[in-house]
Design an enzyme around this catalytic site. Sequence first.
Site, PDB file in Angstrom:
ATOM      1  CE  LYS A 174      34.124 -39.699  39.222  1.00  0.00           C
ATOM      2  NZ  LYS A 174      35.085 -40.194  38.191  1.00  0.00           N
TER       3      LYS A 174
HETATM    4  O1  G3P Z   1      36.983 -39.431  35.485  1.00  0.00           O
HETATM    5  C1  G3P Z   1      36.980 -38.426  34.477  1.00  0.00           C
HETATM    6  C2  G3P Z   1      38.083 -38.631  33.516  1.00  0.00           C
HETATM    7  O2  G3P Z   1      38.202 -40.010  33.296  1.00  0.00           O
HETATM    8  C3  G3P Z   1      37.926 -37.918  32.213  1.00  0.00           C
HETATM    9  O3  G3P Z   1      39.063 -38.182  31.484  1.00  0.00           O
HETATM   10  O4  G3P Z   1      40.399 -38.687  29.483  1.00  0.00           O
HETATM   11  O5  G3P Z   1      37.920 -39.059  29.453  1.00  0.00           O
HETATM   12  O6  G3P Z   1      38.855 -36.757  29.457  1.00  0.00           O
HETATM   13  P1  G3P Z   1      39.040 -38.174  29.876  1.00  0.00           P
END
Ligand code: G3P
Length: 224
Positions: A86
């Site tokens: 990533k």
């Molecule tokens: O991998 C990206 C994802 O984990 C973002 O999620 O919940 O931190 O917005 P969040």
Amino acid sequence: MFELYLDTADAQQVASLNQSLPVFGVTTNPSILAKAGLGVNQALPALAKALNGQARLHVQVVSQTAEDMLAEAIKLHALPYDIVVKVPATRIGLAAIKLMKAEGITVLATAIYSVQQGFFAALCGADYLAPYVNRIDAMGANGIAVVADLQNLINQQGLSTKLLPASFKNTQQVLDILQLGVASITLPVDIAEQMMNHPAVQPAVDQFSSDWQESFGDKLAFES
Ligand code: G3P
């Protein structure tokens, strides 16, 4: 084939959900690993084992320059797992993606908040794009629309890039995204669990049990 991922470093939860769902792999990011207190070398073996060794594992580079990101990606790529590297889709990240693709590394462009950012990453050869649906919504923009526009551009240009939308806070966001025909998705554990639950299901199952027992007692279906 649609790829269902879980966005977590919790191997126990991954193993548990994999009993009921066809989990294709796991996505992690530096925040997820830091919160879990797990380095990549601890997390990956446990996550791979949780998926019986058949897991595509997404791991983010933490270097700050394109050259350092490439060096880090080469090391990650050499690990004995099905690794997707990533890379944040910043200007430097885009340069790193180009370098990584020249080395044959599978790459996901992450932290995508806009259509143009995702489109550039796709043009640079990213195998996956991770638009952050809820984070975009939380900024007053429309995460579903960003994913829809990206999917249209990918289709129009005949690009092989797969959308792997991330960042969900409710099941409706997930359903809206799935309607767009994305190739993959990554779900937080709680959202995946919510998607398997509906308040009407257990009462319906209980009714079947009580009707059956009234007529057939403890007999199983094939014994009746
Ligand atoms: O991998 C990206 C994802 O984990 C973002 O999620 O919940 O931190 O917005 P969040």
